[in-house]
Design a protein around this motif. Structure first.
Motif, mmCIF file in Angstrom:
data_model
loop_
_atom_site.group_PDB
_atom_site.id
_atom_site.type_symbol
_atom_site.label_atom_id
_atom_site.label_comp_id
_atom_site.label_asym_id
_atom_site.label_seq_id
_atom_site.Cartn_x
_atom_site.Cartn_y
_atom_site.Cartn_z
ATOM 1 N N THR A 235 51.726 28.228 44.642
ATOM 2 C CA THR A 235 51.775 29.084 44.148
ATOM 3 C C THR A 235 49.975 29.141 43.484
ATOM 4 O OG1 THR A 235 52.992 29.497 42.419
ATOM 5 C CG2 THR A 235 51.237 29.977 41.112
ATOM 6 N N VAL A 236 48.979 29.981 43.322
ATOM 7 C CA VAL A 236 47.369 29.974 43.613
ATOM 8 C C VAL A 236 46.823 30.464 42.136
ATOM 9 C CG1 VAL A 236 45.499 30.428 44.265
ATOM 10 C CG2 VAL A 236 47.262 30.346 45.888
ATOM 11 N N ARG A 237 46.636 29.806 41.542
ATOM 12 C CA ARG A 237 46.083 30.651 40.102
ATOM 13 C C ARG A 237 44.724 30.174 40.434
ATOM 14 N NH1 ARG A 237 49.647 28.144 35.459
ATOM 15 N NH2 ARG A 237 47.889 29.009 34.089
ATOM 16 N N TYR A 238 43.849 31.301 39.220
ATOM 17 C CA TYR A 238 42.604 30.747 38.887
ATOM 18 C C TYR A 238 41.937 30.365 38.143
ATOM 19 C CZ TYR A 238 42.807 32.793 43.670
ATOM 20 O OH TYR A 238 42.357 32.992 45.081
ATOM 21 N N GLU A 239 41.532 29.315 37.533
ATOM 22 C CA GLU A 239 41.098 29.007 36.427
ATOM 23 C C GLU A 239 39.955 28.512 36.039
ATOM 24 O OE1 GLU A 239 43.110 29.822 33.835
ATOM 25 O OE2 GLU A 239 45.588 30.174 34.937
ATOM 26 N N ARG A 240 39.502 28.247 34.557
ATOM 27 C CA ARG A 240 38.731 27.178 34.421
ATOM 28 C C ARG A 240 38.751 25.404 33.899
ATOM 29 N NH1 ARG A 240 35.822 29.644 28.929
ATOM 30 N NH2 ARG A 240 36.506 27.551 28.813
ATOM 31 N N GLY A 241 37.650 24.988 34.511
ATOM 32 C CA GLY A 241 37.537 23.809 34.737
ATOM 33 C C GLY A 241 37.354 23.298 35.037
ATOM 34 N N GLY B 299 36.486 22.275 43.266
ATOM 35 C CA GLY B 299 36.469 23.331 43.028
ATOM 36 C C GLY B 299 38.137 24.403 43.938
ATOM 37 N N TRP B 300 39.412 22.476 43.435
ATOM 38 C CA TRP B 300 40.060 22.614 43.349
ATOM 39 C C TRP B 300 40.954 21.599 42.195
ATOM 40 C CZ3 TRP B 300 43.176 19.335 45.988
ATOM 41 C CH2 TRP B 300 43.298 18.408 47.256
ATOM 42 N N CYS B 301 42.222 22.259 42.216
ATOM 43 C CA CYS B 301 43.275 21.609 41.612
ATOM 44 C C CYS B 301 44.263 21.389 42.389
ATOM 45 C CB CYS B 301 42.685 20.933 40.712
ATOM 46 S SG CYS B 301 44.449 20.051 39.413
ATOM 47 N N LEU B 302 45.116 20.169 42.460
ATOM 48 C CA LEU B 302 46.417 20.336 42.994
ATOM 49 C C LEU B 302 47.371 19.789 42.489
ATOM 50 C CD1 LEU B 302 48.390 21.219 45.897
ATOM 51 C CD2 LEU B 302 48.162 19.243 46.465
ATOM 52 N N LEU B 303 48.258 20.427 41.831
ATOM 53 C CA LEU B 303 50.082 19.529 40.909
ATOM 54 C C LEU B 303 50.981 19.848 42.372
ATOM 55 C CD1 LEU B 303 49.396 22.194 37.591
ATOM 56 C CD2 LEU B 303 48.316 19.754 38.810
ATOM 57 N N GLU B 304 50.539 18.932 42.459
ATOM 58 C CA GLU B 304 51.858 18.580 43.898
ATOM 59 C C GLU B 304 53.996 19.166 43.610
ATOM 60 O OE1 GLU B 304 51.628 16.525 47.395
ATOM 61 O OE2 GLU B 304 49.842 15.654 46.741
ATOM 62 N N ALA B 305 53.983 18.752 42.787
ATOM 63 C CA ALA B 305 55.023 18.456 41.968
ATOM 64 C C ALA B 305 55.896 19.784 42.021
ATOM 65 C CB ALA B 305 55.577 17.775 40.586
ATOM 66 N N LYS C 96 54.124 22.653 43.371
ATOM 67 C CA LYS C 96 54.224 23.387 44.538
ATOM 68 C C LYS C 96 52.312 24.202 43.475
ATOM 69 C CE LYS C 96 55.812 24.061 48.324
ATOM 70 N NZ LYS C 96 56.613 24.184 49.436
ATOM 71 N N MET C 97 51.567 24.166 43.022
ATOM 72 C CA MET C 97 50.122 25.318 42.570
ATOM 73 C C MET C 97 48.840 24.296 43.275
ATOM 74 S SD MET C 97 49.793 25.680 38.288
ATOM 75 C CE MET C 97 51.795 26.297 38.497
ATOM 76 N N VAL C 98 48.466 25.275 42.917
ATOM 77 C CA VAL C 98 46.692 25.004 43.841
ATOM 78 C C VAL C 98 46.349 26.372 42.387
ATOM 79 C CG1 VAL C 98 44.950 26.022 45.296
ATOM 80 C CG2 VAL C 98 47.172 25.024 46.309
ATOM 81 N N VAL C 99 45.340 25.313 42.013
ATOM 82 C CA VAL C 99 44.687 25.946 41.118
ATOM 83 C C VAL C 99 42.832 26.100 41.276
ATOM 84 C CG1 VAL C 99 43.343 26.356 38.611
ATOM 85 C CG2 VAL C 99 45.714 24.922 39.523
ATOM 86 N N LEU C 100 42.450 27.286 41.552
ATOM 87 C CA LEU C 100 40.841 26.816 41.704
ATOM 88 C C LEU C 100 39.622 27.760 40.964
ATOM 89 C CD1 LEU C 100 41.355 29.198 45.340
ATOM 90 C CD2 LEU C 100 41.302 26.803 45.020
ATOM 91 N N ASN C 101 38.754 26.749 41.044
ATOM 92 C CA ASN C 101 38.153 27.769 39.818
ATOM 93 C C ASN C 101 37.949 29.078 39.764
ATOM 94 O OD1 ASN C 101 35.536 27.476 38.005
ATOM 95 N ND2 ASN C 101 34.857 25.754 39.110
ATOM 96 N N LYS C 102 37.525 29.490 38.848
ATOM 97 C CA LYS C 102 37.791 30.576 38.715
ATOM 98 C C LYS C 102 36.545 31.675 38.522
ATOM 99 C CE LYS C 102 37.430 33.116 34.474
ATOM 100 N NZ LYS C 102 38.479 33.523 32.644
#
Length: 91
Positions: A21-27, A32-38, A40-46
């Protein structure tokens, strides 16, 4: 690769087809990215622009466990291109 929304969508499709799952969030992401492997989520800096998002995904995709057989033919070609580009840059 052209810096367009279409290119970004195609890179995101590689992840989506591999159940990420690719999400764009503040952080405050250093890279520029964070990976939550458990999950399977990729969070990119929005706040990244399209070029930043594309470059981040090109950097990130080779590090992930991508199931090549699940990808569509178009995504397989792009995935191989991304891997080739990453290999050439690391030499």
């Amino acid at each position: 690769m052209k810096i367009t929304q279409t290119s970004l969508d195609k890179l995101s499709n590689i992840l989506g087809e591999s159940d990420y799952t690719v999400r764009y969030e503040r952080g405050t992401f250093q890279s520029g990215w964070c990976l939550l492997e458990a999950k399977k989520m990729v969070v990119l800096n929005k706040f990244l622009d399209t070029e930043g998002r594309i470059n981040t995904l090109i950097e990130l995709i080779p590090q992930l466990k991508i199931d090549f057989d699940k990808l569509t033919h178009e995504s397989q070609k792009l995935y191989e291109e991304v891997l080739k580009k990453t290999t050439l840059e690391s030499k």
